[in-house]
Design a protein around this motif. Structure first.
Motif, PDB file in Angstrom:
ATOM      1  N   THR A 126      30.731  43.475   6.601  1.00 24.34           N
ATOM      2  CA  THR A 126      30.175  44.813   6.737  1.00 24.34           C
ATOM      3  C   THR A 126      29.546  44.978   8.115  1.00 24.34           C
ATOM      4  O   THR A 126      29.464  44.033   8.902  1.00 24.34           O
ATOM      5  CB  THR A 126      29.103  45.053   5.669  1.00 24.34           C
ATOM      6  N   ALA A 127      29.082  46.198   8.374  1.00 23.53           N
ATOM      7  CA  ALA A 127      28.382  46.459   9.629  1.00 23.53           C
ATOM      8  C   ALA A 127      27.124  45.601   9.731  1.00 23.53           C
ATOM      9  O   ALA A 127      26.742  45.153  10.818  1.00 23.53           O
ATOM     10  CB  ALA A 127      28.021  47.933   9.731  1.00 23.53           C
ATOM     11  N   GLU A 128      26.491  45.354   8.574  1.00 24.37           N
ATOM     12  CA  GLU A 128      25.278  44.519   8.557  1.00 24.37           C
ATOM     13  C   GLU A 128      25.608  43.078   8.946  1.00 24.37           C
ATOM     14  O   GLU A 128      24.831  42.423   9.651  1.00 24.37           O
ATOM     15  CB  GLU A 128      24.631  44.557   7.169  1.00 24.37           C
ATOM     16  N   HIS A 129      26.746  42.570   8.464  1.00 18.64           N
ATOM     17  CA  HIS A 129      27.152  41.211   8.830  1.00 18.64           C
ATOM     18  C   HIS A 129      27.404  41.106  10.338  1.00 18.64           C
ATOM     19  O   HIS A 129      26.978  40.144  10.990  1.00 18.64           O
ATOM     20  CB  HIS A 129      28.426  40.817   8.083  1.00 18.64           C
ATOM     21  N   GLN A 131      26.122  42.957  12.648  1.00 17.06           N
ATOM     22  CA  GLN A 131      24.858  43.065  13.353  1.00 17.06           C
ATOM     23  C   GLN A 131      24.096  41.740  13.313  1.00 17.06           C
ATOM     24  O   GLN A 131      23.462  41.355  14.297  1.00 17.06           O
ATOM     25  CB  GLN A 131      23.999  44.175  12.748  1.00 17.06           C
ATOM     26  N   ALA A 132      24.164  41.050  12.175  1.00 21.21           N
ATOM     27  CA  ALA A 132      23.502  39.745  12.058  1.00 21.21           C
ATOM     28  C   ALA A 132      24.105  38.744  13.041  1.00 21.21           C
ATOM     29  O   ALA A 132      23.385  37.954  13.661  1.00 21.21           O
ATOM     30  CB  ALA A 132      23.619  39.225  10.632  1.00 21.21           C
ATOM     31  N   ASP A 135      22.909  39.771  16.496  1.00 18.87           N
ATOM     32  CA  ASP A 135      21.508  39.377  16.664  1.00 18.87           C
ATOM     33  C   ASP A 135      21.392  37.876  16.947  1.00 18.87           C
ATOM     34  O   ASP A 135      20.543  37.445  17.740  1.00 18.87           O
ATOM     35  CB  ASP A 135      20.706  39.723  15.408  1.00 18.87           C
TER      36      ASP A 135
END
Length: 244
Positions: A126-129, A131-132, A135
């Motif tokens: 996902t977009a969250e993955h 981003q992680a 980061d």
């Protein structure tokens, strides 16, 4: 706060590793559970018989590994996170270490496993993955600029765990974390490097992942792994190896 938990003085050599090991063992035994707060830094320093800076560094590494979360403020402190794949992965890595596996053994398995992880991640992340992962690379870059090679090494290894988490498969996540535990021990033993080829490779890999280009992502990961493995074996990892 689990006040009844007591720790033993840490030996001066590799005190950070011993602090991490004792806290990890307390979690595995069930002495500490999700939501429990560790004693304050001063109290931990007294129990481990080390400086507060040593305790602080150990807590930071535990946070990077996902075992605790550090909160600021009057009600803050170091809190045990919800148990995840790390406990099972650590048990597996401990068993592997007991068999005296070699670096070549670990590299061979990673060459088999990484294409599976990357292909699954390209399909499911996902977009969250993403981003992680970004980061993580940003944090490694910051630590590199600060010259903090030890924390940077831990962050570099954590990248593999984040990528495995992006597959959504707990078995892959546990397998990767167990290999990462072995890899982290080896990297920290090797020591600092003069050239961070890992960061450059990670940026290229992240670019392929954003495009969901699994083929190029696998090629980059395996190409980089083979080169780093060769440098570790020949002792040239601390040399002037450069790459565009």
């Amino acid at each position: 706060m689990a006040d009844e938990v007591q720790f033993q003085p840490a030996r001066p050599r590799r005190a950070i590793d011993e602090i991490i090991s004792q806290i990890r063992a307390s979690i595995q035994r069930g002495d500490l559970g999700p939501g429990d707060r560790l004693p304050a830094e001063r109290a931990l320093a007294e129990q481990f018989a080390v400086s507060r800076n040593t305790v602080r560094e150990a807590l930071r590494m535990l946070e990077i590994s996902g075992l605790i979360i550090l909160k600021k403020g009057a009600t803050g402190g170091a809190f045990i996170t919800k148990l995840d794949h790390s406990v099972a992965a650590r048990s597996l890595s401990d068993a592997l270490q007991a068999t005296n596996v070699s670096l070549s053994d670990v590299t061979e398995v990673r060459l088999w496993l990484e294409p599976i992880v990357i292909n699954a991640a390209c399909e499911r992340m996902t977009a969250e993955h993403l981003q992680a992962l970004q980061d993580n690379v940003d944090q490694a870059s910051k630590l590199s600029a600060e010259g903090d090679w030890e924390r940077k090494a831990v962050v570099h290894v954590e990248f593999h765990n984040l990528l495995a988490d992006a597959t959504g498969n707990p078995v892959l996540a546990i397998l990767m974390r167990s290999l990462s535990d072995l890899l982290r021990e080896f990297v920290l033993a090797v020591g600092p490097t003069t050239d961070d080829i890992i960061l450059r490779s990670r940026r290229r890999l992240l670019g392929h992942l954003r495009k969901r280009d699994a083929e190029k992502a696998v090629q980059e990961a395996q190409r980089h792994l083979k080169r780093v493995h060769k440098m570790w074996l020949t002792g040239s990892y601390k040399g002037a190896y450069t790459e565009s």
